[in-house]
Design a protein around this motif. Structure first.
Motif, PDB file in Angstrom:
ATOM      1  N   MET A   1      11.951  30.434   8.090  1.00  0.00           N
ATOM      2  CA  MET A   1      12.305  29.081   7.644  1.00  0.00           C
ATOM      3  C   MET A   1      13.145  28.407   8.723  1.00  0.00           C
ATOM      4  SD  MET A   1      14.343  27.950   4.184  1.00  0.00           S
ATOM      5  CE  MET A   1      14.685  26.250   3.851  1.00  0.00           C
ATOM      6  N   LEU A   2      12.813  27.185   9.066  1.00  0.00           N
ATOM      7  CA  LEU A   2      13.507  26.489  10.125  1.00  0.00           C
ATOM      8  C   LEU A   2      14.849  25.975   9.638  1.00  0.00           C
ATOM      9  CD1 LEU A   2      10.586  24.420  11.631  1.00  0.00           C
ATOM     10  CD2 LEU A   2      11.531  26.587  12.434  1.00  0.00           C
ATOM     11  N   PRO A   3      15.876  25.986  10.517  1.00  0.00           N
ATOM     12  CA  PRO A   3      17.175  25.468  10.126  1.00  0.00           C
ATOM     13  C   PRO A   3      17.119  23.974   9.914  1.00  0.00           C
ATOM     14  CG  PRO A   3      17.121  25.986  12.452  1.00  0.00           C
ATOM     15  CD  PRO A   3      15.847  26.487  11.871  1.00  0.00           C
ATOM     16  N   PRO A   4      17.956  23.433   9.032  1.00  0.00           N
ATOM     17  CA  PRO A   4      17.943  21.991   8.738  1.00  0.00           C
ATOM     18  C   PRO A   4      18.411  21.181   9.923  1.00  0.00           C
ATOM     19  CG  PRO A   4      19.862  23.016   7.752  1.00  0.00           C
ATOM     20  CD  PRO A   4      19.024  24.137   8.271  1.00  0.00           C
ATOM     21  N   ARG A   5      17.913  19.929  10.002  1.00  0.00           N
ATOM     22  CA  ARG A   5      18.384  19.020  11.047  1.00  0.00           C
ATOM     23  C   ARG A   5      19.860  18.715  10.815  1.00  0.00           C
ATOM     24  NH1 ARG A   5      16.369  15.653  14.500  1.00  0.00           N
ATOM     25  NH2 ARG A   5      14.245  15.919  13.722  1.00  0.00           N
ATOM     26  N   LEU A   6      20.580  18.622  11.911  1.00  0.00           N
ATOM     27  CA  LEU A   6      21.987  18.252  11.787  1.00  0.00           C
ATOM     28  C   LEU A   6      22.077  16.791  11.372  1.00  0.00           C
ATOM     29  CD1 LEU A   6      23.571  19.973  14.876  1.00  0.00           C
ATOM     30  CD2 LEU A   6      23.492  20.743  12.509  1.00  0.00           C
ATOM     31  N   ALA A   7      22.750  16.556  10.269  1.00  0.00           N
ATOM     32  CA  ALA A   7      22.867  15.192   9.756  1.00  0.00           C
ATOM     33  C   ALA A   7      23.669  14.331  10.714  1.00  0.00           C
ATOM     34  CB  ALA A   7      23.557  15.215   8.391  1.00  0.00           C
ATOM     35  N   GLY A   8      23.178  13.107  10.949  1.00  0.00           N
ATOM     36  CA  GLY A   8      23.938  12.134  11.698  1.00  0.00           C
ATOM     37  C   GLY A   8      23.871  12.269  13.199  1.00  0.00           C
ATOM     38  N   MET A   9      23.049  13.183  13.733  1.00  0.00           N
ATOM     39  CA  MET A   9      22.956  13.314  15.178  1.00  0.00           C
ATOM     40  C   MET A   9      21.507  13.201  15.600  1.00  0.00           C
ATOM     41  SD  MET A   9      24.521  16.272  17.645  1.00  0.00           S
ATOM     42  CE  MET A   9      26.184  15.814  17.180  1.00  0.00           C
TER      43      MET A   9
ATOM     44  N   ASN B   1      33.798  15.690   8.212  1.00  0.00           N
ATOM     45  CA  ASN B   1      33.871  17.122   7.914  1.00  0.00           C
ATOM     46  C   ASN B   1      32.507  17.780   7.814  1.00  0.00           C
ATOM     47  OD1 ASN B   1      36.637  17.092   7.865  1.00  0.00           O
ATOM     48  ND2 ASN B   1      36.769  16.699   5.654  1.00  0.00           N
ATOM     49  N   ALA B   2      31.570  17.121   7.172  1.00  0.00           N
ATOM     50  CA  ALA B   2      30.259  17.740   6.970  1.00  0.00           C
ATOM     51  C   ALA B   2      29.592  18.019   8.302  1.00  0.00           C
ATOM     52  CB  ALA B   2      29.366  16.833   6.123  1.00  0.00           C
ATOM     53  N   MET B   3      29.682  17.075   9.248  1.00  0.00           N
ATOM     54  CA  MET B   3      29.071  17.273  10.543  1.00  0.00           C
ATOM     55  C   MET B   3      29.739  18.405  11.300  1.00  0.00           C
ATOM     56  SD  MET B   3      26.515  15.353  11.203  1.00  0.00           S
ATOM     57  CE  MET B   3      26.534  15.338  12.974  1.00  0.00           C
ATOM     58  N   ARG B   4      31.068  18.495  11.215  1.00  0.00           N
ATOM     59  CA  ARG B   4      31.783  19.546  11.915  1.00  0.00           C
ATOM     60  C   ARG B   4      31.411  20.910  11.359  1.00  0.00           C
ATOM     61  NH1 ARG B   4      36.090  15.716  11.807  1.00  0.00           N
ATOM     62  NH2 ARG B   4      36.984  16.719   9.965  1.00  0.00           N
ATOM     63  N   GLU B   5      31.068  20.976  10.088  1.00  0.00           N
ATOM     64  CA  GLU B   5      30.690  22.240   9.480  1.00  0.00           C
ATOM     65  C   GLU B   5      29.240  22.596   9.777  1.00  0.00           C
ATOM     66  OE1 GLU B   5      31.513  21.757   5.394  1.00  0.00           O
ATOM     67  OE2 GLU B   5      33.687  21.650   5.631  1.00  0.00           O
ATOM     68  N   GLU B   6      28.361  21.587   9.890  1.00  0.00           N
ATOM     69  CA  GLU B   6      26.942  21.851  10.064  1.00  0.00           C
ATOM     70  C   GLU B   6      26.612  22.412  11.438  1.00  0.00           C
ATOM     71  OE1 GLU B   6      24.302  21.797   8.175  1.00  0.00           O
ATOM     72  OE2 GLU B   6      25.447  21.297   6.395  1.00  0.00           O
ATOM     73  N   MET B   7      27.261  21.915  12.496  1.00  0.00           N
ATOM     74  CA  MET B   7      26.900  22.365  13.834  1.00  0.00           C
ATOM     75  C   MET B   7      27.118  23.860  14.036  1.00  0.00           C
ATOM     76  SD  MET B   7      27.914  20.893  17.610  1.00  0.00           S
ATOM     77  CE  MET B   7      27.100  19.330  17.279  1.00  0.00           C
TER      78      MET B   7
ATOM     79  N   THR C   1      24.743  29.290  14.774  1.00  0.00           N
ATOM     80  CA  THR C   1      24.647  30.671  14.299  1.00  0.00           C
ATOM     81  C   THR C   1      23.228  31.002  13.874  1.00  0.00           C
ATOM     82  OG1 THR C   1      26.945  30.660  13.569  1.00  0.00           O
ATOM     83  CG2 THR C   1      25.506  32.329  12.605  1.00  0.00           C
ATOM     84  N   THR C   2      22.569  30.071  13.195  1.00  0.00           N
ATOM     85  CA  THR C   2      21.195  30.293  12.747  1.00  0.00           C
ATOM     86  C   THR C   2      20.257  30.492  13.930  1.00  0.00           C
ATOM     87  OG1 THR C   2      21.542  28.984  10.739  1.00  0.00           O
ATOM     88  CG2 THR C   2      19.270  29.298  11.454  1.00  0.00           C
ATOM     89  N   ILE C   3      20.387  29.659  14.952  1.00  0.00           N
ATOM     90  CA  ILE C   3      19.545  29.784  16.133  1.00  0.00           C
ATOM     91  C   ILE C   3      19.816  31.104  16.847  1.00  0.00           C
ATOM     92  CG2 ILE C   3      19.001  28.779  18.385  1.00  0.00           C
ATOM     93  CD1 ILE C   3      19.778  26.039  17.141  1.00  0.00           C
ATOM     94  N   CYS C   4      21.091  31.442  17.025  1.00  0.00           N
ATOM     95  CA  CYS C   4      21.455  32.702  17.692  1.00  0.00           C
ATOM     96  C   CYS C   4      20.856  33.894  16.952  1.00  0.00           C
ATOM     97  CB  CYS C   4      22.974  32.845  17.772  1.00  0.00           C
ATOM     98  SG  CYS C   4      23.778  31.794  18.995  1.00  0.00           S
TER      99      CYS C   4
ATOM    100  N   THR D   1      19.149  19.376  17.729  1.00  0.00           N
ATOM    101  CA  THR D   1      19.380  18.597  18.941  1.00  0.00           C
ATOM    102  C   THR D   1      19.483  19.509  20.154  1.00  0.00           C
ATOM    103  OG1 THR D   1      21.779  18.722  18.779  1.00  0.00           O
ATOM    104  CG2 THR D   1      20.689  16.941  17.572  1.00  0.00           C
ATOM    105  N   ARG D   2      19.314  18.916  21.327  1.00  0.00           N
ATOM    106  CA  ARG D   2      19.437  19.689  22.564  1.00  0.00           C
ATOM    107  C   ARG D   2      20.863  20.202  22.734  1.00  0.00           C
ATOM    108  NH1 ARG D   2      15.593  18.029  26.523  1.00  0.00           N
ATOM    109  NH2 ARG D   2      16.685  19.340  28.034  1.00  0.00           N
ATOM    110  N   ILE D   3      21.847  19.431  22.289  1.00  0.00           N
ATOM    111  CA  ILE D   3      23.250  19.846  22.411  1.00  0.00           C
ATOM    112  C   ILE D   3      23.492  21.111  21.599  1.00  0.00           C
ATOM    113  CG2 ILE D   3      25.630  19.243  21.837  1.00  0.00           C
ATOM    114  CD1 ILE D   3      24.954  16.366  22.539  1.00  0.00           C
ATOM    115  N   THR D   4      23.017  21.125  20.369  1.00  0.00           N
ATOM    116  CA  THR D   4      23.200  22.295  19.512  1.00  0.00           C
ATOM    117  C   THR D   4      22.440  23.491  20.056  1.00  0.00           C
ATOM    118  OG1 THR D   4      23.479  20.858  17.585  1.00  0.00           O
ATOM    119  CG2 THR D   4      22.955  23.165  17.158  1.00  0.00           C
ATOM    120  N   LEU D   5      21.215  23.264  20.501  1.00  0.00           N
ATOM    121  CA  LEU D   5      20.424  24.352  21.064  1.00  0.00           C
ATOM    122  C   LEU D   5      21.102  24.932  22.292  1.00  0.00           C
ATOM    123  CD1 LEU D   5      17.723  25.965  21.143  1.00  0.00           C
ATOM    124  CD2 LEU D   5      16.974  24.256  22.816  1.00  0.00           C
ATOM    125  N   ARG D   6      21.610  24.083  23.181  1.00  0.00           N
ATOM    126  CA  ARG D   6      22.260  24.568  24.395  1.00  0.00           C
ATOM    127  C   ARG D   6      23.488  25.419  24.052  1.00  0.00           C
ATOM    128  NH1 ARG D   6      22.773  23.341  29.869  1.00  0.00           N
ATOM    129  NH2 ARG D   6      20.533  22.945  29.748  1.00  0.00           N
TER     130      ARG D   6
END
Length: 284
Positions: free
Chosen positions: A1-9, A44-50, A55-58, A89-94
């Motif tokens: 299952m793919l991880p959810p898109r980060l909201a707001g980015m 807060n929600a964005m800071r928690e989602e990233m 972790t999910t990608i790793c 996003t590329r930022i999260t993936l990197r």
């Protein structure tokens, strides 16, 4: 299952308002505040989602590596493709890739991309061996390339290591070394020229240990090691084709021969994921 898109980015890494596709609770909790300097602050929600997405990608990539689906030496898809696979996003993936690199699971080469790290070389500090013999004993293929070799004035550091007087000359040999075609080690050898006449005329791509024995009847005796994690300097990074400041391990070897003479020293710069150090000390 793919991880959810980060909201707001957005995919290009810019912050934006939470769209209608974001979960209602996330839209309610996240806030975008524009301060007096014009900087966007994320809620807060964005800071928690990233961190969760990282972790999910790793975890997903590590599982693929550990089960052999991504074999050692294989190349990962481009970052753009991976960001699509994980719907992020590329930022999260990197950030996820950098964390996996720090664990030694993947590595990157400039202008080539990301690769799965091969097994580490077992480096036994207590064994009398050399690079080529050590690599071959573990069923792998070594290679050495001479970058430069010359007689030059010794720096203060080298004078100190070799216990030479001021304004002494030393032979400097710089080499890059590979395991299974992968660049893993940049080393600077500094030799006391009194013990190695005409060595610059010989083939320096071979093992210096064997060359010392065959041409000069010199064999290693006492060896002193100094080890410290480091950021790879310009020369080492260039030879290993990585970014300047990439993580590495610096090993200094100060070598005496069988007669107790201080003959040379080595400054080794290893990729941090390339070796596993060990030493077994007997009864004292």
């Amino acid at each position: 299952m793919l991880p959810p898109r980060l909201a707001g980015m957005s995919r290009n890494g810019h912050l934006g308002c939470l769209g209608s596709g974001a979960p209602k609770r996330a839209r309610q909790r996240a806030t975008l505040l524009l301060n007096s300097a014009g900087l966007v602050q994320i809620g807060n929600a964005m800071r928690e989602e990233m961190p969760r997405a990282v972790t999910t990608i790793c975890n997903a990539l590590q599982e693929q590596i550990e089960h052999g689906l991504l074999p050692p030496g294989s190349k990962l898809p481009a970052e753009r493709k991976l960001s699509e696979v994980f719907d992020t996003t590329r930022i999260t993936l990197r950030e996820a890739l950098v964390q996996l690199e720090a664990r030694g699971l993947i590595y990157r080469e400039e202008r080539r991309g990301w690769f799965i790290s091969p097994p580490r070389l077992a480096y036994d500090l207590m064994r009398r061996s050399h690079f080529h013999a050590m690599v071959q004993a573990q069923g792998r293929v070594p290679a050495t390339q001479v970058i430069s070799a010359r007689l030059q004035p010794a720096s203060a550091v080298i004078c100190g290591l070799l216990q030479l007087p001021a304004l002494s000359s030393v032979i400097q040999i710089c080499r890059a070394r590979r395991i299974d075609e992968r660049l893993v080690l940049y080393v600077e050898h500094y030799l006391n020229p009194d013990y190695f006449p005409q060595i610059l005329e010989l083939d320096l791509n071979q093992s210096l240990t064997e060359l010392y024995a065959s041409h000069y009847d010199i064999r290693y005796g006492q060896v002193r090691f100094e080890m410290v994690p480091t950021a790879l300097p310009v020369e080492a990074a260039g030879a290993l084709k990585v970014s300047i400041g990439s993580p590495g391990l610096r090993i200094v070897r100060v070598n005496h021969d069988q007669r107790g003479r201080l003959i040379d020293c080595d400054l080794e710069y290893w990729r941090h994921d390339a070796i596993h150090l060990s030493a077994v000390v007997g009864d004292i």
